[in-house]
Design a protein around this motif. Structure first.
Motif, PDB file in Angstrom:
ATOM      1  N   ALA A   1       0.787  -1.582  -0.071  1.00  0.00           N
ATOM      2  CA  ALA A   1      -0.138  -0.264  -0.102  1.00  0.00           C
ATOM      3  C   ALA A   1       0.581   1.446  -0.088  1.00  0.00           C
ATOM      4  CB  ALA A   1      -1.324  -0.048   1.345  1.00  0.00           C
ATOM      5  N   GLY A   2       1.969   1.172   0.453  1.00  0.00           N
ATOM      6  CA  GLY A   2       3.059   2.053   0.351  1.00  0.00           C
ATOM      7  C   GLY A   2       4.073   2.111  -0.698  1.00  0.00           C
ATOM      8  N   THR A   3       3.387   1.883  -1.904  1.00  0.00           N
ATOM      9  CA  THR A   3       4.314   1.975  -2.941  1.00  0.00           C
ATOM     10  C   THR A   3       3.502   2.906  -4.152  1.00  0.00           C
ATOM     11  OG1 THR A   3       2.704   0.502  -3.990  1.00  0.00           O
ATOM     12  CG2 THR A   3       5.155  -0.551  -2.760  1.00  0.00           C
ATOM     13  N   GLY A   4       2.219   3.595  -3.386  1.00  0.00           N
ATOM     14  CA  GLY A   4       1.524   4.227  -4.239  1.00  0.00           C
ATOM     15  C   GLY A   4       0.958   3.430  -5.109  1.00  0.00           C
ATOM     16  N   GLN A   5       0.525   2.630  -5.454  1.00  0.00           N
ATOM     17  CA  GLN A   5      -0.170   1.854  -6.080  1.00  0.00           C
ATOM     18  C   GLN A   5       0.793   1.145  -7.230  1.00  0.00           C
ATOM     19  OE1 GLN A   5      -2.856  -0.082  -5.744  1.00  0.00           O
ATOM     20  NE2 GLN A   5      -2.732   1.327  -3.624  1.00  0.00           N
ATOM     21  N   ASN A   6       2.123   2.075  -7.210  1.00  0.00           N
ATOM     22  CA  ASN A   6       3.281   1.688  -8.256  1.00  0.00           C
ATOM     23  C   ASN A   6       3.070   0.051  -8.349  1.00  0.00           C
ATOM     24  OD1 ASN A   6       5.342   1.124  -9.823  1.00  0.00           O
ATOM     25  ND2 ASN A   6       6.031   2.905  -9.331  1.00  0.00           N
ATOM     26  N   PRO A   7       3.140  -0.389  -9.340  1.00  0.00           N
ATOM     27  CA  PRO A   7       2.544  -1.860 -10.141  1.00  0.00           C
ATOM     28  C   PRO A   7       3.770  -2.286 -10.114  1.00  0.00           C
ATOM     29  CG  PRO A   7       2.087  -0.564 -11.914  1.00  0.00           C
ATOM     30  CD  PRO A   7       2.484   0.126 -11.116  1.00  0.00           C
ATOM     31  N   ILE A   8       4.939  -1.754  -9.997  1.00  0.00           N
ATOM     32  CA  ILE A   8       6.623  -2.538 -10.402  1.00  0.00           C
ATOM     33  C   ILE A   8       6.540  -2.454  -9.452  1.00  0.00           C
ATOM     34  CG2 ILE A   8       8.436  -2.381 -11.339  1.00  0.00           C
ATOM     35  CD1 ILE A   8       7.568  -0.939 -13.757  1.00  0.00           C
ATOM     36  N   ILE A   9       6.668  -1.729  -8.159  1.00  0.00           N
ATOM     37  CA  ILE A   9       7.475  -1.876  -6.991  1.00  0.00           C
ATOM     38  C   ILE A   9       5.765  -3.261  -6.190  1.00  0.00           C
ATOM     39  CG2 ILE A   9       8.005  -1.316  -4.718  1.00  0.00           C
ATOM     40  CD1 ILE A   9       8.763   1.765  -6.568  1.00  0.00           C
ATOM     41  N   ALA A  10       4.943  -2.987  -6.309  1.00  0.00           N
ATOM     42  CA  ALA A  10       3.911  -3.761  -5.321  1.00  0.00           C
ATOM     43  C   ALA A  10       4.693  -5.261  -5.995  1.00  0.00           C
ATOM     44  CB  ALA A  10       2.672  -3.286  -6.413  1.00  0.00           C
ATOM     45  N   ASP A  11       4.859  -5.022  -7.512  1.00  0.00           N
ATOM     46  CA  ASP A  11       5.205  -6.304  -7.841  1.00  0.00           C
ATOM     47  C   ASP A  11       6.478  -7.727  -7.591  1.00  0.00           C
ATOM     48  OD1 ASP A  11       2.447  -7.308  -9.581  1.00  0.00           O
ATOM     49  OD2 ASP A  11       3.133  -6.704 -11.246  1.00  0.00           O
ATOM     50  N   ALA A  12       7.094  -6.493  -6.870  1.00  0.00           N
ATOM     51  CA  ALA A  12       8.502  -7.078  -6.464  1.00  0.00           C
ATOM     52  C   ALA A  12       8.371  -7.017  -5.003  1.00  0.00           C
ATOM     53  CB  ALA A  12       9.521  -5.255  -7.031  1.00  0.00           C
ATOM     54  N   LEU A  13       7.154  -6.177  -4.892  1.00  0.00           N
ATOM     55  CA  LEU A  13       7.346  -6.877  -2.686  1.00  0.00           C
ATOM     56  C   LEU A  13       6.246  -8.208  -3.023  1.00  0.00           C
ATOM     57  CD1 LEU A  13       6.185  -2.899  -1.341  1.00  0.00           C
ATOM     58  CD2 LEU A  13       8.644  -4.585  -1.283  1.00  0.00           C
ATOM     59  N   ILE A  14       5.754  -8.084  -3.588  1.00  0.00           N
ATOM     60  CA  ILE A  14       4.583  -9.086  -3.379  1.00  0.00           C
ATOM     61  C   ILE A  14       5.548 -10.261  -3.460  1.00  0.00           C
ATOM     62  CG2 ILE A  14       2.924 -10.666  -4.339  1.00  0.00           C
ATOM     63  CD1 ILE A  14       1.922  -7.716  -5.078  1.00  0.00           C
ATOM     64  N   GLY A  15       5.943 -10.830  -4.987  1.00  0.00           N
ATOM     65  CA  GLY A  15       7.553 -11.535  -5.487  1.00  0.00           C
ATOM     66  C   GLY A  15       8.374 -11.423  -4.358  1.00  0.00           C
ATOM     67  N   PHE A  16       9.026 -10.546  -3.394  1.00  0.00           N
ATOM     68  CA  PHE A  16       9.480 -11.055  -2.514  1.00  0.00           C
ATOM     69  C   PHE A  16       9.076 -11.954  -1.800  1.00  0.00           C
ATOM     70  CE2 PHE A  16      11.880  -9.927   1.665  1.00  0.00           C
ATOM     71  CZ  PHE A  16      12.497  -9.779   1.530  1.00  0.00           C
ATOM     72  N   PHE A  17       7.611 -11.582  -0.467  1.00  0.00           N
ATOM     73  CA  PHE A  17       7.465 -12.102   0.352  1.00  0.00           C
ATOM     74  C   PHE A  17       7.264 -13.278   0.382  1.00  0.00           C
ATOM     75  CE2 PHE A  17       6.845  -7.352   2.203  1.00  0.00           C
ATOM     76  CZ  PHE A  17       7.675  -7.667   3.304  1.00  0.00           C
ATOM     77  N   GLU A  18       6.325 -13.932  -1.354  1.00  0.00           N
ATOM     78  CA  GLU A  18       5.829 -15.016  -1.166  1.00  0.00           C
ATOM     79  C   GLU A  18       7.445 -15.544  -1.847  1.00  0.00           C
ATOM     80  OE1 GLU A  18       4.067 -14.358  -4.630  1.00  0.00           O
ATOM     81  OE2 GLU A  18       2.130 -14.278  -4.584  1.00  0.00           O
ATOM     82  N   HIS A  19       8.015 -15.192  -2.289  1.00  0.00           N
ATOM     83  CA  HIS A  19       9.764 -15.827  -2.788  1.00  0.00           C
ATOM     84  C   HIS A  19      10.260 -16.248  -1.334  1.00  0.00           C
ATOM     85  CE1 HIS A  19      13.283 -17.183  -3.706  1.00  0.00           C
ATOM     86  NE2 HIS A  19      14.019 -16.665  -3.083  1.00  0.00           N
ATOM     87  N   HIS A  20       9.879 -15.715  -0.002  1.00  0.00           N
ATOM     88  CA  HIS A  20      10.541 -16.059   1.061  1.00  0.00           C
ATOM     89  C   HIS A  20      10.117 -16.785   2.520  1.00  0.00           C
ATOM     90  CE1 HIS A  20      14.617 -14.407   0.232  1.00  0.00           C
ATOM     91  NE2 HIS A  20      14.028 -13.626  -0.512  1.00  0.00           N
ATOM     92  N   ALA A  21       8.608 -16.271   1.754  1.00  0.00           N
ATOM     93  CA  ALA A  21       7.595 -17.451   2.700  1.00  0.00           C
ATOM     94  C   ALA A  21       7.776 -18.297   3.269  1.00  0.00           C
ATOM     95  CB  ALA A  21       6.074 -17.205   2.756  1.00  0.00           C
ATOM     96  N   THR A  22       8.461 -19.687   2.152  1.00  0.00           N
ATOM     97  CA  THR A  22       8.767 -21.167   2.351  1.00  0.00           C
ATOM     98  C   THR A  22       9.837 -21.391   3.639  1.00  0.00           C
ATOM     99  OG1 THR A  22       9.951 -21.277   0.310  1.00  0.00           O
ATOM    100  CG2 THR A  22       7.599 -21.859   0.548  1.00  0.00           C
ATOM    101  N   THR A  23      11.400 -20.513   2.961  1.00  0.00           N
ATOM    102  CA  THR A  23      12.552 -20.271   3.148  1.00  0.00           C
ATOM    103  C   THR A  23      12.128 -20.032   4.663  1.00  0.00           C
ATOM    104  OG1 THR A  23      13.786 -19.405   1.709  1.00  0.00           O
ATOM    105  CG2 THR A  23      14.405 -19.734   4.184  1.00  0.00           C
ATOM    106  N   LEU A  24      10.870 -18.979   5.656  1.00  0.00           N
ATOM    107  CA  LEU A  24      10.737 -18.716   6.748  1.00  0.00           C
ATOM    108  C   LEU A  24      10.040 -19.693   7.901  1.00  0.00           C
ATOM    109  CD1 LEU A  24       9.660 -15.563   6.782  1.00  0.00           C
ATOM    110  CD2 LEU A  24      11.842 -16.082   7.358  1.00  0.00           C
TER     111      LEU A  24
END
Length: 121
Positions: A41-64
């Protein structure tokens, strides 16, 4: 090192500290989805940054999740190993006490590691 020096109380103390630290990690991981939503939400709805953050969290969820599973398995394994160690000590002590009682009653000693009949001393 000339021998093992394991005390159940010492192991219990360590496992309690590990458990307390794991609880802090677990709380942080459980709160991660809400933090991820705030970050997106803090990305100002910038889709590139939002997608990168979502990808980051999805990628590291299994590691955690894997880290948490390893911590739990390690704590469980250490507790089981300590229980087996203590039970082994108790079994050896009982066997030595029984052997000492037999020697005291009969005067017959079986040499250490020997198999077969007991020899008189």
């Amino acid at each position: 090192m000339s021998g093992w020096r394991i005390t159940p109380q010492g192991v219990e103390d360590v496992l309690k500290r590990v458990g307390a630290t794991a609880a802090v990690l677990d709380a942080a991981v459980v709160g991660l989805p809400a933090k991820a939503e705030q970050a997106v939400a803090g990305t100002g709805q910038n889709p590139i940054i939002a997608d990168a953050l979502i990808g980051f969290f999805e990628h590291h969820a299994t590691t955690l999740e894997s880290i948490g599973n390893r911590i739990n398995a390690s704590v469980t394994g250490a507790a089981a190993a300590t229980t087996a160690y203590v039970q082994g000590d108790e079994q050896m002590a009982a066997e030595h006490q029984a052997a000492a009682a037999q020697v005291a009653g009969t005067g017959q000693v079986r040499p250490r590691g020997a198999r077969g009949p007991v020899v008189a001393q």
